[in-house]
Motif scaffolding. Structure first.
Motif, PDB file in Angstrom:
ATOM      1  N   LYS A  82      41.953  60.272 -41.208  1.00  8.61           N
ATOM      2  CA  LYS A  82      42.869  60.194 -40.060  1.00  8.61           C
ATOM      3  C   LYS A  82      42.634  61.457 -39.136  1.00  8.61           C
ATOM      4  CE  LYS A  82      48.000  59.087 -39.910  1.00  8.61           C
ATOM      5  NZ  LYS A  82      48.804  59.184 -40.706  1.00  8.61           N
ATOM      6  N   HIS A  83      42.635  61.145 -37.804  1.00 10.12           N
ATOM      7  CA  HIS A  83      42.518  62.143 -36.885  1.00 10.12           C
ATOM      8  C   HIS A  83      43.793  62.112 -35.842  1.00 10.12           C
ATOM      9  CE1 HIS A  83      38.504  63.270 -37.939  1.00 10.12           C
ATOM     10  NE2 HIS A  83      38.478  62.087 -38.357  1.00 10.12           N
ATOM     11  N   GLU A  84      44.649  63.073 -35.757  1.00 11.93           N
ATOM     12  CA  GLU A  84      45.881  62.811 -35.049  1.00 11.93           C
ATOM     13  C   GLU A  84      45.540  63.416 -33.644  1.00 11.93           C
ATOM     14  OE1 GLU A  84      49.380  62.330 -38.114  1.00 11.93           O
ATOM     15  OE2 GLU A  84      49.266  64.075 -37.372  1.00 11.93           O
ATOM     16  N   PHE A  85      46.511  63.060 -32.508  1.00 16.22           N
ATOM     17  CA  PHE A  85      46.413  63.560 -31.301  1.00 16.22           C
ATOM     18  C   PHE A  85      47.693  63.581 -30.753  1.00 16.22           C
ATOM     19  CE2 PHE A  85      42.104  62.236 -32.066  1.00 16.22           C
ATOM     20  CZ  PHE A  85      41.310  62.835 -31.723  1.00 16.22           C
ATOM     21  N   LEU A  86      48.180  64.806 -30.211  1.00 12.75           N
ATOM     22  CA  LEU A  86      49.371  64.575 -29.437  1.00 12.75           C
ATOM     23  C   LEU A  86      48.916  64.829 -27.809  1.00 12.75           C
ATOM     24  CD1 LEU A  86      51.352  67.650 -31.169  1.00 12.75           C
ATOM     25  CD2 LEU A  86      51.763  65.184 -30.637  1.00 12.75           C
ATOM     26  N   VAL A  87      49.749  64.658 -26.929  1.00 14.26           N
ATOM     27  CA  VAL A  87      49.397  64.623 -25.581  1.00 14.26           C
ATOM     28  C   VAL A  87      48.944  66.074 -25.138  1.00 14.26           C
ATOM     29  CG1 VAL A  87      51.677  65.393 -24.803  1.00 14.26           C
ATOM     30  CG2 VAL A  87      50.294  64.245 -23.126  1.00 14.26           C
ATOM     31  N   GLY A  88      47.774  66.123 -24.497  1.00 18.45           N
ATOM     32  CA  GLY A  88      47.360  67.211 -23.928  1.00 18.45           C
ATOM     33  C   GLY A  88      46.683  67.976 -24.929  1.00 18.45           C
ATOM     34  N   ASP A  89      46.411  67.289 -26.248  1.00 21.52           N
ATOM     35  CA  ASP A  89      46.117  68.171 -27.356  1.00 21.52           C
ATOM     36  C   ASP A  89      44.506  68.593 -27.268  1.00 21.52           C
ATOM     37  OD1 ASP A  89      45.558  68.873 -30.103  1.00 21.52           O
ATOM     38  OD2 ASP A  89      46.692  67.145 -30.853  1.00 21.52           O
ATOM     39  N   LYS A  90      44.359  69.977 -27.645  1.00 25.32           N
ATOM     40  CA  LYS A  90      43.388  70.610 -27.592  1.00 25.32           C
ATOM     41  C   LYS A  90      42.732  71.133 -28.976  1.00 25.32           C
ATOM     42  CE  LYS A  90      42.607  71.250 -22.594  1.00 25.32           C
ATOM     43  NZ  LYS A  90      43.012  71.702 -21.495  1.00 25.32           N
ATOM     44  N   SER A  91      43.495  70.894 -29.828  1.00 26.22           N
ATOM     45  CA  SER A  91      43.406  71.484 -31.228  1.00 26.22           C
ATOM     46  C   SER A  91      42.141  70.989 -32.134  1.00 26.22           C
ATOM     47  CB  SER A  91      44.432  71.543 -32.063  1.00 26.22           C
ATOM     48  OG  SER A  91      45.104  70.204 -32.316  1.00 26.22           O
ATOM     49  N   HIS A  92      42.040  69.702 -31.753  1.00 25.35           N
ATOM     50  CA  HIS A  92      40.683  69.038 -32.474  1.00 25.35           C
ATOM     51  C   HIS A  92      39.478  69.600 -32.357  1.00 25.35           C
ATOM     52  CE1 HIS A  92      37.943  65.806 -34.042  1.00 25.35           C
ATOM     53  NE2 HIS A  92      39.214  65.501 -34.872  1.00 25.35           N
ATOM     54  N   PRO A  93      38.584  69.857 -33.519  1.00 20.82           N
ATOM     55  CA  PRO A  93      37.582  70.408 -33.410  1.00 20.82           C
ATOM     56  C   PRO A  93      36.569  70.011 -32.414  1.00 20.82           C
ATOM     57  CG  PRO A  93      37.898  69.598 -35.721  1.00 20.82           C
ATOM     58  CD  PRO A  93      39.212  69.377 -34.753  1.00 20.82           C
ATOM     59  N   LYS A  94      36.562  68.573 -32.207  1.00 22.79           N
ATOM     60  CA  LYS A  94      35.557  68.080 -31.133  1.00 22.79           C
ATOM     61  C   LYS A  94      36.362  67.849 -29.692  1.00 22.79           C
ATOM     62  CE  LYS A  94      32.059  66.279 -33.727  1.00 22.79           C
ATOM     63  NZ  LYS A  94      30.676  66.133 -33.674  1.00 22.79           N
ATOM     64  N   SER A  95      37.382  68.678 -29.401  1.00 25.79           N
ATOM     65  CA  SER A  95      38.122  68.566 -28.398  1.00 25.79           C
ATOM     66  C   SER A  95      37.544  68.712 -26.985  1.00 25.79           C
ATOM     67  CB  SER A  95      39.405  69.698 -28.325  1.00 25.79           C
ATOM     68  OG  SER A  95      40.121  69.614 -26.958  1.00 25.79           O
ATOM     69  N   HIS A  96      36.380  69.648 -27.108  1.00 22.39           N
ATOM     70  CA  HIS A  96      35.500  70.138 -25.824  1.00 22.39           C
ATOM     71  C   HIS A  96      34.821  68.560 -25.547  1.00 22.39           C
ATOM     72  CE1 HIS A  96      33.395  72.549 -23.175  1.00 22.39           C
ATOM     73  NE2 HIS A  96      32.374  72.037 -23.588  1.00 22.39           N
TER      74      HIS A  96
END
Length: 653
Positions: A558-572
């Motif tokens: 499971k991969h979670e996202f919040l609004v404007g989330d930049k914390s995910h490793p693949k965020s870029h």
DNA sequence: ATAGGGTTAG
């Protein structure tokens, strides 16, 4: 044996001119008169032939043969015949046997009468049963109990209770029939009252049947305290060696919210059967712990016990709820291998699962393979088409349903109306809406009203919508008002939006969605003062808008996202992809439609600083992490606290 | 002979 038979049909002598002759002389007479002898011989043979046919379960032929003899056969033959009618649920044949006893002058005793009672009850004719019961010169406990259980099973609880109160004495059968009747027909409190009454007044001791019914009642309320009390009784009386009692106990704990205790009892059970397994698995699903549920399901598959249609239906429904089509497909494959009843609800659960997962073609294939699709299957498929962008197919299917002679019910019409909404067929929708009552004699439910308001509000036909709201016989529910508010937002109807929002504030003041939508409507109209007021009202009442959370599952992770989330490793990568995407959309001439933003004003402002909404992040991540052409499913979670959360699932092909 | 546990659709 044959000699015995000779004695019973004394009416045989009616055939002979010498009715008064004695037994021995009659025998001589028979010997002297070939015709009489033949008749006797035939009747005798017929008796044993009927027995023989009964043994071979050839009910029709047996009854036909019976109708050819005028004199009554032995009571045991009647008894066998009735039992066979019960097995075949053959009311018509049963009536013939009953008529035969009357015509042949047979006087049935209590035993045979009870058999007839049982036959009529099981074949669904309580009226005939009641008639037999009324005409019985003598009744025993079994007669009363059979009637009580018959009424209780079909929910005629008043009738059952009258008999129960009227009967001279009661035994465990009477109590259980009555208690379980209340449980199965949504009166668990009355069931427990009765159980307490049994403990108090009568000398009847609890047995495993009464305690299981009482446990089911505690589970249905749910009443943990009472459940624990019964648990104590069970241990005290020593009824804890029975599989069904254990299963009911585990079920009770689960339904009362103590799933850990339910599991504890489940683990202690020595002889778990398919019911205990299925119940425990479904507990996890109901509790929203699908991983646990699926794990236990695969453990069950390895246990060697054969799953049944309940098991399949439970797991498939869980798959449907979570758009877990990969697992659903596996279950389908397993069902095909070990075989399943195409008439059962396991088959319709398959249609439901595929429809919910958006695999409408698979749903259709299963549906077409059903010998006689039941209403649930029709309804699932219709709703499936409506939800998956083929509203006209849904309506076509509904017309086919009508032609097939199956009666639609109120849930079918929810699918039909939502199809009309998706297709924008307002007048057609209204026509169907009116037909619910006028053509099909069904009552309009709150859901129907919510659907029709949704349909009218989206089309901007607010006058008609208000007219219906003002005339409806029940209080509009929150779904109706939310639909209306949504329509007001699309068509910028401020006045009606206020009415809808006020109603919603009353029903669910704690739901931030109403405030957000209303604020958005004011913002669109440039009424910033009103926006501020709504915000203040929100603060005053302590209503907090939870940030939108979306998640996507990639290979069971499971991969979670919040609004404007930049914390995910693949965020870029995600942001690059989205940037590229909106560039290409603008090149193609796309202009964002602010009426359909899914998030609130604040989030929208963030988005202008390239702060993406959580859904977009989740979907984008799904797209860049999977091979091209992979299906990404989305499933709105309809739980109370988080209406804006999306569940997205990537399914390995 | 009559009684008990798990159950579908928006």
């Amino acid at each position: 044996m044959k000699f015995l038979n000779f004695k019973i049909p004394h009416s045989l002598s009616l055939l002979s001119p010498r009715r008064t002759c004695s037994f021995s002389s009659q025998k001589t007479q028979l010997n002297k008169h070939p015709l009489s002898r033949k008749t006797f011989f035939q009747s005798n043979t017929k008796d044993s032939l009927i027995s023989h046919l009964c043994d071979q379960k050839r009910l029709r032929e047996a009854v036909q043969l019976l109708s050819q003899i005028d004199q009554p056969p032995s009571a045991s033959i009647y008894s066998n015949l009735i039992q066979l009618c019960v097995q075949h649920r053959a009311l018509e044949e049963g009536k013939k046997v009953h008529a035969h006893t009357k015509a042949s002058g047979f006087v049935p005793g209590v035993f045979i009468c009870n058999r007839f009672l049982d036959m009529y009850v099981k074949c669904g004719s309580l009226r005939d049963a009641q008639k037999v019961f009324d005409e019985m010169p003598e009744r025993d406990l079994c007669s009363w109990n059979t009637m009580i259980s018959g009424y209780a099973k079909v929910g005629k609880l008043d009738e059952a209770r009258n008999l129960f109160d009227e009967m001279p004495e009661r035994d465990n059968f009477s109590w259980t029939a009555m208690i379980s009747g209340y449980v199965h027909h949504s009166q668990p409190k009355e069931a427990l009252n009765l159980y307490r009454m049994m403990l108090r007044h009568e000398n009847s001791k609890s047995n495993k049947f009464t305690v299981t019914s009482a446990l089911a009642a505690s589970a249905a309320i749910p009443n943990l305290r009472m459940g624990k009390e019964i648990h104590g009784n069970i241990v005290r009386i020593g009824l804890d060696s029975d599989e069904v009692v254990w299963s009911a106990l585990s079920d009770m704990y689960g339904k009362c919210g103590s799933i850990e205790q339910a599991r504890h009892i489940f683990d202690k059970m020595v002889d778990k059967d398919v019911v205990s397994w299925t119940a425990m698995i479904d507990k996890y699903f109901e509790d929203g712990r699908r991983e646990k549920g699926f794990d236990l399901f695969s453990e069950f598959m390895r246990s060697g016990i054969r799953p049944n249609d309940f098991t399949f239906a439970g797991v498939l429904n869980a798959c449907a709820d979570h758009a877990a089509e990969d697992l659903g497909k596996q279950v389908h494959g397993y069902m095909t291998r070990i075989g399943f009843d195409p008439f059962s609800f396991a088959a319709s659960a398959l249609v439901h699962m595929y429809s919910k997962c958006g695999s409408i073609e698979d749903a259709k294939r299963v549906f077409k393979g059903m010998p006689r699709p039941d209403l649930v299957s029709w309804t699932s498929l219709i709703a499936g088409y409506a939800q998956n962008g083929q509203p006209n197919e849904a309506l076509k299917l509904f017309e086919l349903l009508l032609k097939s002679g199956t009666q639609p019910d109120h849930i079918t019409f929810v699918g039909v109306l939502s199809a009309c909404t998706h297709a924008g067929l307002v007048d057609k929708g209204l026509e169907y809406f009116h037909s619910i009552k006028e053509k099909h004699g069904l009552k309009h439910t709150a859901d129907h009203y919510a659907c029709i308001i949704d349909l009218l509000a989206r089309a901007g036909r607010f006058g008609e919508a208000e007219d219906i709201i003002d005339k409806m016989p029940m209080k509009p529910d929150k779904f109706l008002w939310a639909s209306l508010l949504g329509g007001c937002r699309i068509h910028r109807n401020l006045e009606l939006a206020k009415r809808a929002a006020e109603a919603l504030f009353e029903i669910e003041p704690e739901n931030p969605a109403t405030y957000v939508t209303l604020a958005n409507i004011y913002a669109t109209a440039g009424m910033w003062g009103e926006v501020a007021k709504v915000r203040k009202a929100m603060d005053d009442k302590g209503v907090v808008k939870k940030p939108g959370l979306s998640w996507i599952e990639i290979k069971r992770e499971k991969h979670e996202f919040l609004v404007g989330d930049k914390s995910h490793p693949k965020s870029h990568d995600i942001h690059n992809f989205l940037g590229e995407l909106s560039k290409r959309m603008k090149e193609k001439g796309y202009v964002p439609d602010t009426n359909f933003v899914l998030h609130d004003v604040e989030e929208e402002q963030k988005e202008q600083n390239l702060s993406y909404h959580s859904e977009k992040l989740a979907v984008a991540f799904g797209i860049i992490s999977t091979p091209p052409g992979t299906t990404i499913r989305h499933q709105p979670i309809t739980s109370k606290e988080s209406t804006q959360v999306l569940y997205l699932s990537y399914l390995c092909g």
